[in-house]
Design a protein around this motif. Structure first.
Motif, PDB file in Angstrom:
ATOM      1  N   SER A 168       0.779   4.158  -2.776  1.00  0.00           N
ATOM      2  CA  SER A 168       0.537   5.546  -2.363  1.00  0.00           C
ATOM      3  C   SER A 168       1.692   6.448  -2.784  1.00  0.00           C
ATOM      4  O   SER A 168       1.487   7.612  -3.130  1.00  0.00           O
ATOM      5  CB  SER A 168       0.295   5.634  -0.857  1.00  0.00           C
ATOM      6  N   GLY A 169       2.906   5.905  -2.792  1.00  0.00           N
ATOM      7  CA  GLY A 169       4.054   6.671  -3.273  1.00  0.00           C
ATOM      8  C   GLY A 169       3.950   6.973  -4.758  1.00  0.00           C
ATOM      9  O   GLY A 169       4.252   8.088  -5.201  1.00  0.00           O
TER      10      GLY A 169
ATOM     11  N   PHE B 207      -1.921   5.753   7.165  1.00  0.00           N
ATOM     12  CA  PHE B 207      -0.967   4.991   7.954  1.00  0.00           C
ATOM     13  C   PHE B 207      -0.878   5.654   9.309  1.00  0.00           C
ATOM     14  O   PHE B 207      -0.235   6.661   9.477  1.00  0.00           O
ATOM     15  CB  PHE B 207       0.417   4.983   7.276  1.00  0.00           C
TER      16      PHE B 207
ATOM     17  N   ASP C 203       0.363   6.284  12.672  1.00  0.00           N
ATOM     18  CA  ASP C 203       1.406   6.114  13.674  1.00  0.00           C
ATOM     19  C   ASP C 203       0.973   6.792  14.961  1.00  0.00           C
ATOM     20  O   ASP C 203       1.224   6.310  16.040  1.00  0.00           O
ATOM     21  CB  ASP C 203       2.722   6.734  13.199  1.00  0.00           C
TER      22      ASP C 203
ATOM     23  N   SER D 236       1.482   9.682  -5.228  1.00  0.00           N
ATOM     24  CA  SER D 236       2.094  10.971  -4.863  1.00  0.00           C
ATOM     25  C   SER D 236       2.931  11.526  -6.003  1.00  0.00           C
ATOM     26  O   SER D 236       2.828  12.714  -6.345  1.00  0.00           O
ATOM     27  CB  SER D 236       2.976  10.808  -3.628  1.00  0.00           C
TER      28      SER D 236
ATOM     29  N   LEU E 235       0.826  -1.211   0.000  1.00  0.00           N
ATOM     30  CA  LEU E 235       0.000   0.000   0.000  1.00  0.00           C
ATOM     31  C   LEU E 235       0.856   1.256   0.000  1.00  0.00           C
ATOM     32  O   LEU E 235       0.544   2.233  -0.674  1.00  0.00           O
ATOM     33  CB  LEU E 235      -0.958  -0.002   1.195  1.00  0.00           C
ATOM     34  N   ARG E 236       1.970   1.219   0.721  1.00  0.00           N
ATOM     35  CA  ARG E 236       2.870   2.373   0.738  1.00  0.00           C
ATOM     36  C   ARG E 236       3.501   2.609  -0.637  1.00  0.00           C
ATOM     37  O   ARG E 236       3.703   3.742  -1.038  1.00  0.00           O
ATOM     38  CB  ARG E 236       3.949   2.213   1.800  1.00  0.00           C
ATOM     39  N   SER E 237       3.816   1.546  -1.350  1.00  0.00           N
ATOM     40  CA  SER E 237       4.377   1.693  -2.696  1.00  0.00           C
ATOM     41  C   SER E 237       3.365   2.318  -3.639  1.00  0.00           C
ATOM     42  O   SER E 237       3.698   3.211  -4.426  1.00  0.00           O
ATOM     43  CB  SER E 237       4.810   0.334  -3.242  1.00  0.00           C
TER      44      SER E 237
ATOM     45  N   HIS F 244      -1.191  14.068   0.917  1.00  0.00           N
ATOM     46  CA  HIS F 244       0.094  13.931   1.594  1.00  0.00           C
ATOM     47  C   HIS F 244      -0.044  14.027   3.116  1.00  0.00           C
ATOM     48  O   HIS F 244       0.748  13.431   3.844  1.00  0.00           O
ATOM     49  CB  HIS F 244       1.116  14.928   1.029  1.00  0.00           C
TER      50      HIS F 244
ATOM     51  N   LEU G 262      -0.744  10.620   4.235  1.00  0.00           N
ATOM     52  CA  LEU G 262       0.448   9.768   4.233  1.00  0.00           C
ATOM     53  C   LEU G 262       1.404  10.098   5.366  1.00  0.00           C
ATOM     54  O   LEU G 262       1.994   9.207   5.964  1.00  0.00           O
ATOM     55  CB  LEU G 262       1.193   9.911   2.898  1.00  0.00           C
TER      56      LEU G 262
END
Length: 118
Positions: free
Chosen positions: A6-7, A111, A113, A10, A2-4, A50, A53
């Motif tokens: 979303s990157g 995400f 944190d 972006s 998912l991070r890939s 962003h 993210l």
């Protein structure tokens, strides 16, 4: 994974924003202040995305979006075929501010944190 994704989203967003800002052609409309609405919308979307993210740093995302808008306005002024516009920068800032306020009021994040409170 998912991070890939979303990157990649972006990069596509920022790339589209840079291309649209520095392209020799601009969108035409008979609606008054249509271009300002596009600026507000574009910077809302970029700042909101962003901020989702980078949940720990929504204030920094806001500053980065405003700085990107200012840089692109300056670059437009040196292209020879576009003009730098203070009104466009105000519209960019308004869009980013609406995004920041939306994130802070809702506290949503992709995400998580920690809550988006900075």
């Amino acid at each position: 994974m998912l991070r890939s994704i979303s990157g990649l989203i972006s990069v596509a967003m920022i790339g589209t924003l840079v291309f649209a800002s520095l392209s020799p052609t601009t969108p035409e409309s008979s609606a008054p202040h249509f271009d300002k609405l596009l600026h507000v919308f574009a910077y809302f979307v970029v700042c909101f995305w962003h901020s989702l993210l980078f949940t720990r740093f929504p204030g920094r995302v806001f500053v980065a979006c405003v700085a990107l808008g200012a840089l692109l306005e300056i670059l437009q002024g040196v292209t020879g075929y576009r003009e730098a516009s203070f009104a466009d920068q105000i519209a960019n800032t308004i869009g980013a501010a609406i995004a920041l306020l939306s994130i802070r009021m809702t506290g949503i994040a992709l995400f998580r944190d920690e809550p988006a409170t900075h």
